[in-house]
Design an enzyme around this catalytic site. Sequence first.
Site: not given
Lengths: 303, 196
Positions: B50-52, B82, B111, B138-139, B176, B178
Amino acid sequence: MSSTPEITDTAVTGTARVKRGMAEMLKGGVIMDVVTPEQAKIAEDAGAVAVMALERVPADIRAEGGVSRMSDPDMIDGIIAGVSIPVMAKARIGHLVEAQVLQAIGVDYVDESEVLTPADEANHIDKWAFTVPFVCGATNLGEALRRITEGAAMIRSKGEAGTGNVVEATRHMRRIRGDIKRLASLDEAELYAAAKELQAPYELVAEIAKTGKLPVVLFTAGGIATPADAAMMMQLGAEGVFVGSGIFKSGDPAKRAAAIVKATTFYDDPDVIAKVSRGLGEAMVGINVATLPDSERLANRGW
Amino acid sequence: MTSAPTIGVLALQGDVREHVRSLQATGARAVTVRRPAELEAVDALVVPGGESTTIWKLAEAFELLEPLRMRVKSGMPAYGSCAGMIMLADRIEGGVEGQQTLGGIDMVVRRNAFGRQVDSFEASLDFAGRGPMRAVFIRAPWVESVGADVEVLGLAEPGDRIVAVRQGPLLATSFHPELTGDTRVHSYFVEMVREL
């Protein structure tokens, strides 16, 4: 980033999994329209999962009229430099070169958006041809599936942007979810006719009938102005929320932005929503969608 | 631990459902965690992708940050992918001003190290000697450096960067698992939980 290593031949960029996966990471989050790096920073500080960089928010596009296009690359660069979260930007429907430019300057997601003036009246962009992923709007399941067939890696219900009125977002979310439920009730023979009706490939229709969900993430957009609006969309099945004019056209953007983020996470907890809804100052002034003539309805753009 | 452990997935933001599904596929009981009381009821925790920055802000706003830190400090097994890797890092680079993590793994995580979304990729790598697997980045962050007690479990081909680590009951990956339906990383974590 200068230290980025060369991706070797065993590593591949731009796969469907990488594009769709990016949207999975945004789930449960709020993506906010911003027009300056300062606004982008406010959005990031409030807990936005991404920002949408554009020159004018939909409410102003609506008020000012004229042809609305992709934003100035300098302006998008400024926002990319100003925040660490993903930056999205809008290209006109069918405008493949605007999308190429957005990819070249490094935006993380392209929104092929009805909020801008369409550039092609027959074709949407061939989104498979890009490394950058695309999000597209839809008012019903057929429209969503046509966009996915063209390569969209994320769908958002269209709503009616720039109105501060959630009624169209509600209509489109209920419609998409209702269409999916209907598919699930059909037998195999009926799915062929359903695919024809939806103007979408049979394989995709059959997959959705089986799984009961889109193969990509579904967000909502267009008219969300309050924490309760965002929470309602989540209860109706949205996996996250775009907020356009609703934040920076309100009295206290930083506070409202943070409140909408919290309400999106605790969308099923009225105590939290009540708490975050207090003392937000004025919401944006809305427009009664029923009084909007068809020619001014952005959701009618695209097909 | 004899019965199936209950593993929480931190559900403030991110790809929660995918982690729940992967955990269930290994036979674990998976529940979502958004409140301190829900955290108390789990044996272990997954911090999703997600977004940390968002996950941190929400954890702080809903008074979960300290309880999470306490549980991690007291030895609760945790796995982060991530953004979750960032959350389990003692130190981060490229964060926003004042960005807090839960900490626990003696490492520096950078990051968005692999770049922006156009640089996001999938590649094959070996995880913990369990054979090659397809990994989706992903990023994604990478691990800049690790302390002496951290075991490196995976390297990514581009630049041989550290992308999977373990320190005691804590596990983290830049990628990821998942998203791919390959449950080997989750199985590894569930085995860790059962052992402890």
